[in-house]
Structures are given as C-alpha cells and as structure tokens.
Design an enzyme around this catalytic site. Structure first.
Site, PDB file in Angstrom:
ATOM      1  N   GLY A  48      -8.371   9.911  -4.717  1.00 44.37           N
ATOM      2  CA  GLY A  48      -8.833  11.114  -5.376  1.00 44.37           C
ATOM      3  C   GLY A  48     -10.273  11.428  -5.036  1.00 44.37           C
ATOM      4  N   GLN A  55      -7.702  -3.376   1.102  1.00 48.06           N
ATOM      5  CA  GLN A  55      -6.395  -3.702   0.531  1.00 48.06           C
ATOM      6  C   GLN A  55      -5.906  -5.068   1.009  1.00 48.06           C
ATOM      7  OE1 GLN A  55      -4.632  -0.073   1.947  1.00 48.06           O
ATOM      8  NE2 GLN A  55      -4.704   0.904  -0.064  1.00 48.06           N
ATOM      9  N   GLY A 105      -5.277  12.231 -10.537  1.00 51.53           N
ATOM     10  CA  GLY A 105      -5.561  10.870 -10.083  1.00 51.53           C
ATOM     11  C   GLY A 105      -7.041  10.682  -9.859  1.00 51.53           C
ATOM     12  N   THR A 147       0.855  -1.190   0.000  1.00 47.91           N
ATOM     13  CA  THR A 147       0.000   0.000   0.000  1.00 47.91           C
ATOM     14  C   THR A 147       0.885   1.232   0.000  1.00 47.91           C
ATOM     15  OG1 THR A 147      -0.118   0.318   2.405  1.00 47.91           O
ATOM     16  CG2 THR A 147      -1.600  -1.330   1.444  1.00 47.91           C
ATOM     17  N   CYS A 148       0.266   2.389   0.112  1.00 53.31           N
ATOM     18  CA  CYS A 148       1.049   3.632   0.127  1.00 53.31           C
ATOM     19  C   CYS A 148       2.029   3.679   1.292  1.00 53.31           C
ATOM     20  CB  CYS A 148       0.115   4.842   0.221  1.00 53.31           C
ATOM     21  SG  CYS A 148      -0.866   5.114  -1.267  1.00 53.31           S
ATOM     22  N   ASN A 149       1.640   3.073   2.393  1.00 50.85           N
ATOM     23  CA  ASN A 149       2.442   3.216   3.604  1.00 50.85           C
ATOM     24  C   ASN A 149       3.127   1.949   4.076  1.00 50.85           C
ATOM     25  OD1 ASN A 149       2.047   5.997   4.119  1.00 50.85           O
ATOM     26  ND2 ASN A 149      -0.050   5.556   4.737  1.00 50.85           N
TER      27      ASN A 149
END
Length: 435
Positions: free
Chosen positions: A205, A131, A200, A65-67
């Site tokens: 977004g 996710q 995005g 994921t993003c993090n």
C-alpha cells in the site's frame, strides 16, 4: 551423542529439496489457496508440520508471498509434493498443478535467484529479499530449521544483498504496486483529477501511494482494519485515513480502488459491490486487486459496471521498461555462482569435519601413548628434551595427516568424499572403541 559416522550420513547428499508453485506455474486460484492455509503461520499449519515429521523430514521452512508458495525440506523419503498437495486439497498429478522441484545445490541456487529477484514477477524487486529473511527467522523461531537450511537461507540472503549493492538489478524502481497504478492510468487517463481508494496499509500500500503521488494524484482515501494503521500509512502522503467501517460508503464515491491487504478471505464481496453500483448511478468502477489471497470475491467480476483486475493481469505491464535490469542478470548470476560454490565448500567442510576430528584424536592418542612409553624407559632425559620431543612428534603428526585432510576438503562430489571417509574409518579403525 550421535556417532560421527552417523552425522556424516545425515549430510551425505544433503537430502535438501525445494518444491512449490509461483506466478509462472500456477494460476492465482491455486496460489491464494495455498497461501491462505499458511497465512500467519510461520512454517505452515500444524497439520503440515505433523505430516512432514511423519515423513521423517528433519528440517523445513516455508516461503509464502503473493506470487509463490515454496517449501524447503531436509530429509524424508515420502513423495513430498503429493503429500503437501493432499494437505492443501489440490491435485499434483501429471497434467495438473505443476509443483516444481529442486534438489541439493539446485535448491540452493533456486532460493538464491528468488532472493535476488530473478524469479519475481517484477525483475529485481526488493521486497522478496526481506520476505526470504522473514521466512528464515520464522522457521528458526518455530525450531523447524537446522544446520543445512540455516546455511541455505543465509547463502540466499547474502546473494540478495550482494546483488543489490554490486549490480543495478534493483535500479529504476518498479513494483507490482507501481504497475497497478500504471494500469489505472491507462484505463482512466489523467489521474490528477481522480479519487482513489487504497484498501490495505502494508508495504504494498505504501508503494502504491508513492506511485500515486508520482502521477499527481492528490485525492486518496486509505482504508485499513484499524484507523491508526490507516493513518500511519496515509500521513506521509497527505491521504485521508479511514477505518474498515468506511469501506462501503467509499466504494460509492471513488473512481477506482486498489486493494493490497493480507486478509485470508475477501474483504469486498459481490453483494457489497452490487449495492455500491446501484448507488453510483451508472458510473463504472475500476478495481485492481494485487492481494494474494484476493481481497475481492472472484464472482464480483460479473457485477455490471465493475472492471476487476487481479495480480496476474499485471505481468506484461511490470515486465515493460526493465531493459536495464535485464542487462544486470549475468552479473547477478556470477554472484550466485560464487555464493553457491562457497556453500558447497562449507557443506564439504561440515561433511568431513567429524572424520577429521576423529582422525586427529586417534593420532594424538597414539602419539601420547608412545611418548608415555618413551618417558618410562628414558627417565634420565631432562624436561627441556621432553618438550623438544613433544613439539617434534606433534609436527610429524601434523605433516603426516595434512595431505589427506586437505584432500577430503577438496572433493567435489558427495559420492567420492563419502567413499574416502569410509575408507579412512576402516583403515584407522576410527569407529572402534579405544583400548
């Protein structure tokens, strides 16, 4: 077919490990490097898959994921963090990138905390639950997952669902996107008369558009790789959709930019921003990049007039105002404890199931043989008597073995149950061929 005692060995100690990095242990440069390698690949690159298989890993799944970038494995004897680090061309030596690691039940607990949002930058955020589910589905589709990781991921997903239905860990909605908009407000003041560019059209977004709307922003341009995807995201919020070809001209016109694409490489280059700043006639441009990998080239930070913030700059903001959610942590931990305990019981059942089945088969074989001998020497008995004897001997076998079977199921430590299993196999000659 694999012998039952070998199946038991396969689950002895589970052999489950998880390791990875997240926003608290590694800077964005490392996280985006790892994620870029895996972008669009369900369980990792072919190179990673091949390397794990060579290391005798039986099952594996990737959560990116993003993090965070985490890998969950079952089996294997290699130093997996060093193996993965070498594949990714990052160092895992002491005092370098800190891959955290968990084993067996602690790995289960870690993934459960992740799914509940306790390990997220935004406490209790809901995106991570989906996710985790997507990671599980991807691993299944790639046939890289088996019975152990199936139980692990299903346990984590149940924890996430229960946490959000039985507690308020997800109340008072907050997100990275909302934090980015909040930072924009701090930097620019009243946003109602500002023009924003959203780059995005994905879920993040959409959350950003919701946050913009809440703060009274009415002039928003949405840019996506295709006009149709931009229109789909922009339409509910009366924003203006654009294809990617409009990006450079919009950088000249807007007051601020929020980027949240899933691109593997930067979408906005330094030269693109240098050109835009020449045409902006001295007007500064705020860019908040919440994508991982980053959408804006890191060297663009030094372009005069550009104020560039990435996702790591948002942590203090997203943690503000989450007092109520923090109060729910103990209740969520109780849910996790319950589900991990259920996982442990299911695993114990899986470990002892083969020996219990073998024990039942052996006992039934002996019972049938003795009943056959009895029939041969007492042919004068009526059929109803034989039926009574059959029921009687079945009850004896059941009562005789119910206590040791229940004892096997109730063991708390993997070592003691393994010892008991091997003792039973030796005592009853369960691994010897039938005569």
């Amino acid at each position: 077919m694999e012998p039952a005692h070998e199946r038991v060995k396969a689950y002895h100690g589970l052999g489950l490990r998880s390791y990875g990095v997240n926003h608290t242990t590694a800077p964005i440069e490392v996280r985006e490097h790892l994620r870029r390698i895996h972008a669009g690949r369900s369980t990792g690159s072919p190179y990673l898959a091949d390397a794990l298989l060579r290391a005798d890993v039986k099952e594996f799944a990737l959560l990116a994921t993003c993090n965070r970038v985490e890998i969950y494995t079952v089996g294997g004897e290699a130093d997996l963090p060093d193996l993965v680090a070498s594949i990714h061309n990052v160092s895992n030596r002491k005092n370098a990138v800190p891959f955290y690691q968990h084993e067996d039940l602690e790995a289960v607990r870690h993934l459960a905390r992740v799914a509940c949002g306790l390990d997220s930058m935004v406490l209790g955020e809901s995106q991570i639950q989906g996710q985790v589910a997507e990671s599980f589905a991807s691993a299944v589709s790639q046939e890289r997952i088996g019975p152990v990781l199936t139980e692990v991921f299903q346990t984590a997903i149940r924890c996430g669902k229960r946490a959000r239905t039985e507690t308020c860990i997800g109340c008072n909605p907050s997100s990275v996107s909302a934090a980015a908009v909040h930072i924009a407000q701090e930097a620019l003041g009243d946003l109602s008369n500002r023009r924003f560019l959203l780059l995005g059209a994905g879920e993040m977004g959409g959350l950003a558009l919701k946050a913009f709307s809440y703060r009274g922003v009415t002039e928003i341009d949405v840019v996506s790789r295709t006009f149709s995807s931009a229109r789909k995201t922009a339409s509910p919020w009366n924003a203006t959709p654009h294809g990617i070809d409009a990006l450079e001209s919009l950088l000249v016109e807007v007051d601020a930019v929020l980027t949240a694409t899933t691109a593997d490489t930067p979408v906005i280059s330094r030269s693109m921003l240098e050109d835009a700043m020449r045409r902006r006639e001295g007007r500064e441009l705020l860019i908040i990049d919440i994508a991982v990998p980053r959408d804006v080239a890191p060297d663009a930070r030094s372009v005069p007039g550009i104020r560039l913030l990435d996702i790591d700059a948002l942590e203090d903001t997203v943690n503000a105002g989450l007092t109520e959610r923090r109060g729910e942590i103990p209740q969520v931990e109780v849910i996790i404890d319950e589900e991990v305990a259920r996982f442990s019981r299911r695993v114990r059942e899986r470990i002892v199931r083969p020996v219990i089945a073998d024990l039942r088969r052996k006992a039934e074989m002996v019972r049938r043989e003795e009943m056959a001998r009895l029939r041969a020497s007492h042919e004068q008995l009526e059929e109803d008597t034989w039926k009574d004897l059959d029921r009687f001997t079945r009850r004896i076998v059941h009562r005789l073995f119910s206590s040791p079977m229940n004892r096997l199921r109730s063991f708390d430590t993997k070592h003691s149950v393994d010892d008991e299993i091997q003792t039973l196999r030796r005592l009853f000659s369960l691994d010897e061929p039938s005569r």
